[in-house]
Scaffold this motif. Sequence first.
Motif, PDB file in Angstrom:
ATOM      1  N   GLY A   1       0.847  -1.270  -0.058  1.00 58.06           N
ATOM      2  CA  GLY A   1       0.013   0.009  -0.045  1.00 58.06           C
ATOM      3  C   GLY A   1       0.958   1.288  -0.092  1.00 58.06           C
ATOM      4  N   THR A   2       0.183   2.588   0.098  1.00 57.19           N
ATOM      5  CA  THR A   2       1.095   3.708  -0.144  1.00 57.19           C
ATOM      6  C   THR A   2       1.926   3.836   1.291  1.00 57.19           C
ATOM      7  OG1 THR A   2      -1.048   4.560  -1.007  1.00 57.19           O
ATOM      8  CG2 THR A   2       0.561   6.169   0.038  1.00 57.19           C
ATOM      9  N   ALA A   3       1.461   3.463   2.383  1.00 62.92           N
ATOM     10  CA  ALA A   3       2.271   3.577   3.652  1.00 62.92           C
ATOM     11  C   ALA A   3       3.726   2.566   3.701  1.00 62.92           C
ATOM     12  CB  ALA A   3       1.691   3.399   4.800  1.00 62.92           C
ATOM     13  N   ALA A   4       3.341   1.543   3.174  1.00 70.99           N
ATOM     14  CA  ALA A   4       4.422   0.451   3.018  1.00 70.99           C
ATOM     15  C   ALA A   4       5.483   0.975   1.965  1.00 70.99           C
ATOM     16  CB  ALA A   4       3.879  -0.963   2.452  1.00 70.99           C
TER      17      ALA A   4
ATOM     18  N   LEU B   1       5.917   3.873   0.825  1.00 69.56           N
ATOM     19  CA  LEU B   1       6.910   5.018   1.490  1.00 69.56           C
ATOM     20  C   LEU B   1       7.778   4.516   2.252  1.00 69.56           C
ATOM     21  CD1 LEU B   1       7.072   8.098   1.772  1.00 69.56           C
ATOM     22  CD2 LEU B   1       5.603   7.963   3.429  1.00 69.56           C
ATOM     23  N   GLY B   2       7.627   3.651   3.165  1.00 74.21           N
ATOM     24  CA  GLY B   2       8.814   2.815   4.233  1.00 74.21           C
ATOM     25  C   GLY B   2       9.654   2.499   3.384  1.00 74.21           C
ATOM     26  N   VAL B   3       9.433   1.638   2.169  1.00 73.58           N
ATOM     27  CA  VAL B   3      10.503   1.075   1.378  1.00 73.58           C
ATOM     28  C   VAL B   3      11.472   2.136   0.674  1.00 73.58           C
ATOM     29  CG1 VAL B   3      11.181  -0.156  -0.578  1.00 73.58           C
ATOM     30  CG2 VAL B   3       9.429  -1.038   0.908  1.00 73.58           C
ATOM     31  N   ALA B   4      10.642   3.207   0.395  1.00 74.91           N
ATOM     32  CA  ALA B   4      11.462   4.204  -0.316  1.00 74.91           C
ATOM     33  C   ALA B   4      12.466   4.981   0.898  1.00 74.91           C
ATOM     34  CB  ALA B   4      10.653   5.400  -1.030  1.00 74.91           C
ATOM     35  N   ALA B   5      11.707   5.361   2.020  1.00 72.26           N
ATOM     36  CA  ALA B   5      12.388   5.887   3.040  1.00 72.26           C
ATOM     37  C   ALA B   5      13.741   5.010   3.659  1.00 72.26           C
ATOM     38  CB  ALA B   5      11.629   6.066   4.242  1.00 72.26           C
ATOM     39  N   ALA B   6      13.637   3.619   3.545  1.00 73.57           N
ATOM     40  CA  ALA B   6      14.523   2.752   3.899  1.00 73.57           C
ATOM     41  C   ALA B   6      15.791   2.702   2.897  1.00 73.57           C
ATOM     42  CB  ALA B   6      13.996   1.469   4.243  1.00 73.57           C
ATOM     43  N   ALA B   7      15.491   2.827   1.579  1.00 75.22           N
ATOM     44  CA  ALA B   7      16.431   2.837   0.810  1.00 75.22           C
ATOM     45  C   ALA B   7      17.078   4.117   0.618  1.00 75.22           C
ATOM     46  CB  ALA B   7      15.853   2.678  -0.756  1.00 75.22           C
ATOM     47  N   TRP B   8      16.550   5.476   0.756  1.00 73.32           N
ATOM     48  CA  TRP B   8      16.940   6.635   0.982  1.00 73.32           C
ATOM     49  C   TRP B   8      18.387   6.726   2.024  1.00 73.32           C
ATOM     50  CZ3 TRP B   8      16.814  10.753   4.527  1.00 73.32           C
ATOM     51  CH2 TRP B   8      17.718  11.958   3.957  1.00 73.32           C
ATOM     52  N   LEU B   9      17.654   5.886   3.485  1.00 72.95           N
ATOM     53  CA  LEU B   9      18.616   6.039   4.427  1.00 72.95           C
ATOM     54  C   LEU B   9      19.852   5.163   4.166  1.00 72.95           C
ATOM     55  CD1 LEU B   9      16.062   5.616   7.266  1.00 72.95           C
ATOM     56  CD2 LEU B   9      17.530   7.730   6.855  1.00 72.95           C
TER      57      LEU B   9
END
Length: 329
Positions: A279-282, A284-292
């Motif tokens: 979903g949207t939240a998950a 976003l979580g994958v994208a944020a983790a990759a950015w970190l």
Amino acid sequence: RGLPWEAFRATLDRRHLGLALLGLAHTVLLWSGDILGGYAVLGFVLTYAFYRRTDRTVRLWRNALAWVMAVVAGLVALFTPLVMWALAMGRETLPGEGLDLDALIQESAQEVGQASDASWLVDLPERLAVWLGASITMPLVLTVTVPMLTGLLWARRGLLDRPAEHRRELTRIAVVGIPAAWLGGLPLALTPLGVWPDPVSPLLTTGVHLATGVLGGLGYAALLGLVAARLEGRAGALPAPARALSALGRMSLSGYLLLTALMAPLLAGWGVGLGRDLGTAASLGVAAAAWLVALALAVVLDRAGRRGPAELLLRRITHGPRRAPTPAL
């Protein structure tokens, strides 16, 4: 540095060619949504068309294209509701012959999902076709060309190189641009949540979002210029988050490619295939983790005094192999 125009232009040509080659490799290996090829084509066009023009000429073209972009966005906002209303009326008055928009959207989503399930090799021709078309037509995408010409004007005046001298103008750009982008993107953001009324067309909300997003991009650049002016002279005493962001900024090309290398195998159908179910939240979580992860890698390279691998490769293509200094006699 006193280089003749022909030599300097040849250097830019090699740089743009290097970007195109990196974009091609990016597409072949991972993803059709590459932007490096489009930036390379746009770089060629803007170099030959505008680099030696006066500020007045560049500003006239930039303003003219900005007006064209605004008029197109206005026409979309004006006529899209009318067209969709006519289609809806036709669907109601001609049972069985009308256009079922909901069914079309669902069918399109299914086709996208099936395409994403294709194997890496089967998907390759489509990736290349999408990349080639998007790259060639990039100069026609005014939401990219207008900011590029604005960046050329900013660079000539040193708005971001010497931000302390331009605080008032940068403040004005940030105060206008950032709220405009937030307001313009609000309908698109609220639609999936059911807060915004049932949209007459995604084209309308997306078009407004893209047009105002140009102002937002310039506004955020101006805001960061103001932050840089405030932190100027404090390089040794910057807080850790600022140093980390600066490190990632210096290897932005490597960071961009790394994000795809991390996310594409996880989300694409030819990889793990998580994109089908997240979903949207998950997502976003994958994208944020990759950015970190990219941020952490940038910090490690920065502390080791090394540049990003993609930056080094592009520099090698642009300037050739680094030669050892000739010893003095």
